[in-house]
Design a protein around this motif. Structure first.
Motif, PDB file in Angstrom:
ATOM      1  N   GLY A   1       0.818  -1.201   0.000  1.00 34.84           N
ATOM      2  CA  GLY A   1       0.000   0.000   0.000  1.00 34.84           C
ATOM      3  C   GLY A   1       0.848   1.245   0.000  1.00 34.84           C
ATOM      4  N   VAL A   2       0.424   2.214   0.772  1.00 36.50           N
ATOM      5  CA  VAL A   2       1.104   3.505   0.861  1.00 36.50           C
ATOM      6  C   VAL A   2       1.535   3.749   2.295  1.00 36.50           C
ATOM      7  CG1 VAL A   2       0.841   5.997   0.547  1.00 36.50           C
ATOM      8  CG2 VAL A   2      -0.296   4.428  -1.021  1.00 36.50           C
ATOM      9  N   ARG A   3       2.776   4.209   2.472  1.00 43.71           N
ATOM     10  CA  ARG A   3       3.253   4.588   3.805  1.00 43.71           C
ATOM     11  C   ARG A   3       3.267   6.113   3.866  1.00 43.71           C
ATOM     12  NH1 ARG A   3       8.622   2.303   4.607  1.00 43.71           N
ATOM     13  NH2 ARG A   3       7.469   0.428   5.168  1.00 43.71           N
ATOM     14  N   VAL A   4       2.670   6.645   4.916  1.00 45.17           N
ATOM     15  CA  VAL A   4       2.646   8.082   5.138  1.00 45.17           C
ATOM     16  C   VAL A   4       3.403   8.351   6.430  1.00 45.17           C
ATOM     17  CG1 VAL A   4       1.207  10.115   5.509  1.00 45.17           C
ATOM     18  CG2 VAL A   4       0.381   8.254   4.032  1.00 45.17           C
ATOM     19  N   ALA A   5       4.509   9.075   6.340  1.00 43.66           N
ATOM     20  CA  ALA A   5       5.290   9.433   7.528  1.00 43.66           C
ATOM     21  C   ALA A   5       5.076  10.913   7.818  1.00 43.66           C
ATOM     22  CB  ALA A   5       6.770   9.148   7.302  1.00 43.66           C
ATOM     23  N   VAL A   6       4.763  11.218   9.060  1.00 44.12           N
ATOM     24  CA  VAL A   6       4.524  12.601   9.481  1.00 44.12           C
ATOM     25  C   VAL A   6       5.509  12.939  10.586  1.00 44.12           C
ATOM     26  CG1 VAL A   6       2.854  14.219  10.439  1.00 44.12           C
ATOM     27  CG2 VAL A   6       2.072  12.363   8.939  1.00 44.12           C
ATOM     28  N   THR A   7       6.239  14.020  10.430  1.00 44.91           N
ATOM     29  CA  THR A   7       7.156  14.474  11.478  1.00 44.91           C
ATOM     30  C   THR A   7       6.841  15.926  11.811  1.00 44.91           C
ATOM     31  OG1 THR A   7       8.834  15.140   9.860  1.00 44.91           O
ATOM     32  CG2 THR A   7       9.025  12.927  10.763  1.00 44.91           C
ATOM     33  N   ASP A   8       7.089  16.286  13.045  1.00 46.79           N
ATOM     34  CA  ASP A   8       6.929  17.680  13.454  1.00 46.79           C
ATOM     35  C   ASP A   8       7.994  18.020  14.486  1.00 46.79           C
ATOM     36  OD1 ASP A   8       6.070  16.782  15.964  1.00 46.79           O
ATOM     37  OD2 ASP A   8       3.958  17.046  15.494  1.00 46.79           O
ATOM     38  N   GLY A   9       7.959  19.214  15.015  1.00 51.11           N
ATOM     39  CA  GLY A   9       8.991  19.689  15.921  1.00 51.11           C
ATOM     40  C   GLY A   9       8.830  19.281  17.369  1.00 51.11           C
ATOM     41  N   SER A  10       7.787  18.525  17.679  1.00 51.98           N
ATOM     42  CA  SER A  10       7.546  18.156  19.066  1.00 51.98           C
ATOM     43  C   SER A  10       8.516  17.072  19.527  1.00 51.98           C
ATOM     44  CB  SER A  10       6.113  17.635  19.230  1.00 51.98           C
ATOM     45  OG  SER A  10       5.908  17.154  20.537  1.00 51.98           O
ATOM     46  N   THR A  11       8.897  17.128  20.793  1.00 55.16           N
ATOM     47  CA  THR A  11       9.748  16.085  21.371  1.00 55.16           C
ATOM     48  C   THR A  11       8.925  15.017  22.073  1.00 55.16           C
ATOM     49  OG1 THR A  11      10.006  17.369  23.398  1.00 55.16           O
ATOM     50  CG2 THR A  11      11.687  17.664  21.688  1.00 55.16           C
ATOM     51  N   GLN A  12       7.608  15.193  22.120  1.00 49.98           N
ATOM     52  CA  GLN A  12       6.711  14.257  22.793  1.00 49.98           C
ATOM     53  C   GLN A  12       6.192  13.218  21.805  1.00 49.98           C
ATOM     54  OE1 GLN A  12       6.275  14.490  26.156  1.00 49.98           O
ATOM     55  NE2 GLN A  12       7.788  16.108  25.942  1.00 49.98           N
ATOM     56  N   PRO A  13       5.937  11.985  22.270  1.00 50.56           N
ATOM     57  CA  PRO A  13       5.342  10.984  21.380  1.00 50.56           C
ATOM     58  C   PRO A  13       3.898  11.348  21.060  1.00 50.56           C
ATOM     59  CG  PRO A  13       5.474  10.148  23.616  1.00 50.56           C
ATOM     60  CD  PRO A  13       6.196  11.466  23.610  1.00 50.56           C
ATOM     61  N   PRO A  14       3.344  10.800  19.982  1.00 45.95           N
ATOM     62  CA  PRO A  14       1.950  11.097  19.652  1.00 45.95           C
ATOM     63  C   PRO A  14       1.014  10.629  20.765  1.00 45.95           C
ATOM     64  CG  PRO A  14       3.007   9.798  17.914  1.00 45.95           C
ATOM     65  CD  PRO A  14       3.961   9.887  19.041  1.00 45.95           C
ATOM     66  N   VAL A  15       0.024  11.443  21.081  1.00 47.63           N
ATOM     67  CA  VAL A  15      -0.956  11.122  22.115  1.00 47.63           C
ATOM     68  C   VAL A  15      -2.338  11.462  21.568  1.00 47.63           C
ATOM     69  CG1 VAL A  15      -1.794  11.715  24.424  1.00 47.63           C
ATOM     70  CG2 VAL A  15       0.653  11.626  23.983  1.00 47.63           C
ATOM     71  N   MET A  16      -3.255  10.491  21.648  1.00 43.84           N
ATOM     72  CA  MET A  16      -4.613  10.759  21.209  1.00 43.84           C
ATOM     73  C   MET A  16      -5.320  11.601  22.263  1.00 43.84           C
ATOM     74  SD  MET A  16      -7.614   8.590  19.500  1.00 43.84           S
ATOM     75  CE  MET A  16      -6.404   7.662  18.704  1.00 43.84           C
ATOM     76  N   ARG A  17      -5.890  12.706  21.806  1.00 44.50           N
ATOM     77  CA  ARG A  17      -6.627  13.596  22.690  1.00 44.50           C
ATOM     78  C   ARG A  17      -8.098  13.583  22.317  1.00 44.50           C
ATOM     79  NH1 ARG A  17      -3.598  19.078  21.595  1.00 44.50           N
ATOM     80  NH2 ARG A  17      -3.054  18.086  19.644  1.00 44.50           N
ATOM     81  N   PRO A  18      -8.976  13.929  23.262  1.00 41.77           N
ATOM     82  CA  PRO A  18     -10.384  14.067  22.893  1.00 41.77           C
ATOM     83  C   PRO A  18     -10.529  15.152  21.832  1.00 41.77           C
ATOM     84  CG  PRO A  18     -10.114  14.114  25.285  1.00 41.77           C
ATOM     85  CD  PRO A  18      -8.743  14.181  24.674  1.00 41.77           C
ATOM     86  N   VAL A  19     -11.433  14.939  20.888  1.00 42.87           N
ATOM     87  CA  VAL A  19     -11.644  15.918  19.819  1.00 42.87           C
ATOM     88  C   VAL A  19     -12.491  17.067  20.332  1.00 42.87           C
ATOM     89  CG1 VAL A  19     -12.629  16.306  17.544  1.00 42.87           C
ATOM     90  CG2 VAL A  19     -11.437  14.175  18.027  1.00 42.87           C
ATOM     91  N   ASP A  20     -11.990  18.276  20.162  1.00 43.11           N
ATOM     92  CA  ASP A  20     -12.736  19.490  20.475  1.00 43.11           C
ATOM     93  C   ASP A  20     -13.220  20.052  19.144  1.00 43.11           C
ATOM     94  OD1 ASP A  20     -13.631  22.058  21.014  1.00 43.11           O
ATOM     95  OD2 ASP A  20     -11.949  22.568  22.300  1.00 43.11           O
ATOM     96  N   GLU A  21     -14.528  20.137  18.956  1.00 45.18           N
ATOM     97  CA  GLU A  21     -15.094  20.568  17.683  1.00 45.18           C
ATOM     98  C   GLU A  21     -14.600  21.935  17.231  1.00 45.18           C
ATOM     99  OE1 GLU A  21     -19.338  20.247  17.672  1.00 45.18           O
ATOM    100  OE2 GLU A  21     -19.280  18.205  18.434  1.00 45.18           O
ATOM    101  N   LEU A  22     -14.217  22.797  18.170  1.00 47.20           N
ATOM    102  CA  LEU A  22     -13.781  24.139  17.826  1.00 47.20           C
ATOM    103  C   LEU A  22     -12.268  24.266  17.684  1.00 47.20           C
ATOM    104  CD1 LEU A  22     -16.214  26.154  20.129  1.00 47.20           C
ATOM    105  CD2 LEU A  22     -16.482  25.580  17.707  1.00 47.20           C
TER     106      LEU A  22
END
Length: 67
Positions: free
Chosen positions: A12-33
């Motif tokens: 399939g397709v691999r999508v790699a996303v990087t950003d400047g954060s030093t923290q691992p990804p964490v799922m947060r509750p979705v805030d509609e706004l």
């Protein structure tokens, strides 16, 4: 933020996303706004599997595989 797409033949397709954060990804509750915080929700909704893989020279990399 950097997004890299790679075709993985037979998988399939691999999508790699990087950003400047030093923290691992964490799922947060979705805030509609909120204007951010939906990344992992999008990955879970569209990917066959996903994981975190630290990259040299980058603070973090979240990867998803569709297939």
């Amino acid at each position: 933020m950097r997004v890299t797409l790679t075709i993985v033949h037979g998988t399939g397709v691999r999508v790699a996303v990087t950003d400047g954060s030093t923290q691992p990804p964490v799922m947060r509750p979705v805030d509609e706004l909120a204007e951010s915080g939906r990344g992992l929700h999008l990955i879970l909704a569209t990917a066959a599997r996903w994981g975190e893989c630290p990259s040299p020279g980058a603070s973090k990399s979240g990867r998803m595989w569709d297939g």
